[in-house]
Design an enzyme around this catalytic site. Structure first.
Site, mmCIF file in Angstrom:
data_model
loop_
_atom_site.group_PDB
_atom_site.id
_atom_site.type_symbol
_atom_site.label_atom_id
_atom_site.label_comp_id
_atom_site.label_asym_id
_atom_site.label_seq_id
_atom_site.Cartn_x
_atom_site.Cartn_y
_atom_site.Cartn_z
ATOM 1 N N ASP A 17 0.805 -1.228 0.000
ATOM 2 C CA ASP A 17 0.000 0.000 0.000
ATOM 3 C C ASP A 17 0.835 1.274 0.000
ATOM 4 O OD1 ASP A 17 0.733 -0.292 2.691
ATOM 5 O OD2 ASP A 17 -1.249 0.205 3.485
ATOM 6 N N SER A 48 -10.616 4.084 29.248
ATOM 7 C CA SER A 48 -10.563 2.804 28.532
ATOM 8 C C SER A 48 -10.807 1.671 29.519
ATOM 9 C CB SER A 48 -9.196 2.627 27.861
ATOM 10 O OG SER A 48 -8.972 1.256 27.616
ATOM 11 N N GLY A 110 -1.526 -7.429 15.108
ATOM 12 C CA GLY A 110 -1.531 -7.059 13.695
ATOM 13 C C GLY A 110 -2.932 -6.952 13.121
ATOM 14 N N LEU A 111 -3.923 -6.651 13.978
ATOM 15 C CA LEU A 111 -5.302 -6.508 13.495
ATOM 16 C C LEU A 111 -5.716 -5.040 13.453
ATOM 17 C CD1 LEU A 111 -6.928 -9.527 15.373
ATOM 18 C CD2 LEU A 111 -6.061 -9.440 13.029
ATOM 19 N N SER A 112 -4.725 -4.148 13.500
ATOM 20 C CA SER A 112 -4.950 -2.709 13.309
ATOM 21 C C SER A 112 -5.807 -2.054 14.381
ATOM 22 C CB SER A 112 -5.581 -2.440 11.944
ATOM 23 O OG SER A 112 -4.659 -2.671 10.965
ATOM 24 N N GLU A 146 -1.317 8.921 12.160
ATOM 25 C CA GLU A 146 -0.401 7.811 12.473
ATOM 26 C C GLU A 146 1.042 8.206 12.121
ATOM 27 O OE1 GLU A 146 -1.933 4.436 13.064
ATOM 28 O OE2 GLU A 146 0.003 3.462 13.365
ATOM 29 N N ASP A 158 -5.131 0.165 6.396
ATOM 30 C CA ASP A 158 -5.822 -0.140 7.650
ATOM 31 C C ASP A 158 -6.935 0.858 7.930
ATOM 32 O OD1 ASP A 158 -3.795 -1.942 7.687
ATOM 33 O OD2 ASP A 158 -2.652 -0.964 9.281
HETATM 34 C C1 GLA Z 1 0.636 -2.123 8.514
HETATM 35 C C2 GLA Z 1 0.397 -0.754 7.870
HETATM 36 C C3 GLA Z 1 -0.329 -0.899 6.536
HETATM 37 C C4 GLA Z 1 0.352 -1.911 5.623
HETATM 38 C C5 GLA Z 1 0.654 -3.205 6.377
HETATM 39 C C6 GLA Z 1 1.481 -4.172 5.564
HETATM 40 O O1 GLA Z 1 -0.572 -2.712 8.876
HETATM 41 O O2 GLA Z 1 -0.361 0.078 8.732
HETATM 42 O O3 GLA Z 1 -0.436 0.369 5.910
HETATM 43 O O4 GLA Z 1 1.515 -1.373 5.054
HETATM 44 O O5 GLA Z 1 1.331 -2.977 7.598
HETATM 45 O O6 GLA Z 1 0.790 -4.582 4.444
#
Ligand code: GLA
Length: 374
Positions: A17, A48, A110-112, A146, A158
């Site tokens: 991305d 929270s 890694g779920l944002s 971010e 994300d």
């Molecule tokens: C993180 C970043 C995204 C993307 C992924 C890898 O989640 O926030 O923008 O680059 O890594 O695909």
């Protein structure tokens, strides 16, 4: 008012991305919620439940600081960052709020969760202060937050997934043109997040380094081609096979990952439309191998989880998802064989790793929204 914002899992298109490429995330039914009331002043008092932590942010001071880095730490950085970007963009002082945040979205997998937090507050103020900003503008402002407040030079995937996704489908994004397509998912496949239990390490600094290495690859390619290129997105497979060998390491392998991954996303779309399990399995496997060998963002636990899932019954495909360096894999699993899949993948992973895995069976949901009054 009540607002919700989902986390995301990416089916394919990793580290593409920020190279103007293609991604295919899904917003999942693990989300962050806020129950808030507006205040008469411009202060934010937020608690929270998950962290048992209270923060306070003064929006007037934030606006006066003109977005200079503030002394915010932890999750306050994301809230403050979004507020600054919205105020900078609209020139308006936002309304203060007080409220409680709760979450079913794991952090560090890694779920944002950070993008979901940003999307939550962008959606809240867009509604409360009637800013009338569209989803893409909100996503871009969250991404900027971010960059400036968390110091991670992430792409747009994300934030876009958390804001723009639709229920029952994956979100195909062309991150250059910002064109989107909602891609239906085969109804007899389930999305399973297979969390290794290993927290992501060094993700911020290593992430920014990968981004810089891609830029170096672009510069080296321009030099050997003798012509400008916008991004790795513009490099065809033919050009890559002729000219990538002339690049220095690690740029050569980083570029090879990005160029091949973009092609895999497009092939994956075709495979999904045909519900072609064989092709999906092959593409996810190739994506993981490329992230492991060329992009070097996997780790022993992610590789073990991929191996454990691939051996389990009903696994259509599996790969690491998100930035890497720990965290989770995404698997597509035949609905009818979910139970044996979970049992065997769990046992096989535990036999190899000291970390405790967690499997989340996910539904795809719509992006962030203000919830109707209860
Ligand atoms: C993180 C970043 C995204 C993307 C992924 C890898 O989640 O926030 O923008 O680059 O890594 O695909």
């Amino acid at each position: 008012m009540r607002v919700r914002a989902p986390g995301r899992v990416n089916l394919i298109g990793e580290h593409t991305d920020y190279n103007d490429g293609f991604v295919l995330p899904v917003a999942i039914d693990r989300e962050i919620r806020l129950h808030a009331q507006p205040r008469a002043d411009h202060r934010c008092l937020l608690y929270s439940e998950t962290l048992d932590e209270q923060i306070e942010i003064d929006l007037t001071r934030l606006q006066e600081s003109k977005g200079e880095p503030l002394s915010c730490t932890g999750w306050a950085r994301y809230v403050a960052g979004v507020a600054v970007m919205l105020m900078r963009h609209t020139g308006r002082l936002l309304t203060g709020i007080e409220g409680v945040i709760s979450s079913t979205l794991p952090t560090g997998s890694g779920l944002s969760s950070s993008a979901a937090l940003e999307a939550l507050f962008a959606t809240l103020w867009n509604h409360l202060d009637q800013l009338q900003l569209d989803g893409w503008t909100l996503a871009q402002l969250c991404q900027q937050a971010e960059h400036e407040y968390a110091g991670v030079h992430c792409g747009i995937m994300d934030q876009a997934a958390s804001l723009l996704a639709q229920r029952g489908s994956a979100l195909f994004l062309d991150t250059r043109t910002l064109q989107t397509r909602h891609v239906p998912l085969p109804s007899d496949w389930l999305i399973v997040v297979a969390d290794t239990g290993k927290p992501r390490a060094l993700s911020g600094s290593e992430y920014n380094q990968r981004r810089a290495e891609c830029q170096q690859a672009v510069e080296q390619l321009q030099a050997v081609l003798g012509q400008p290129i916008g991004a790795l997105r513009d490099v065809s497979a033919e050009v890559a096979s002729l000219y990538l060998p002339l690049l220095s390491e690690p740029s050569r392998r980083r570029a090879r990952h990005v160029i091949s991954e973009n092609a895999r996303v497009l092939a994956f779309l075709d495979a999904l439309a045909r519900a072609d399990a064989h092709a999906v399995r092959h593409l996810m496997r190739a994506s993981h191998a490329s992230l492991r060998d060329d992009y070097e963002v996997s780790c022993a636990e992610l590789d073990q989880m991929v191996a454990a899932c691939l051996e389990a019954p009903g696994c259509v495909g599996v790969r690491l998802t998100g930035a890497g360096f720990g965290g989770a894999c995404v698997a597509l699993v035949e609905r009818a064989r979910l139970d044996p899949f979970l049992k065997e993948a769990d046992a096989a992973y535990r036999a190899q790793s000291d970390y405790t895995p967690q499997f989340l069976v996910c539904e795809s949901v719509e992006g962030a929204s203000v919830m109707p009054q209860a």
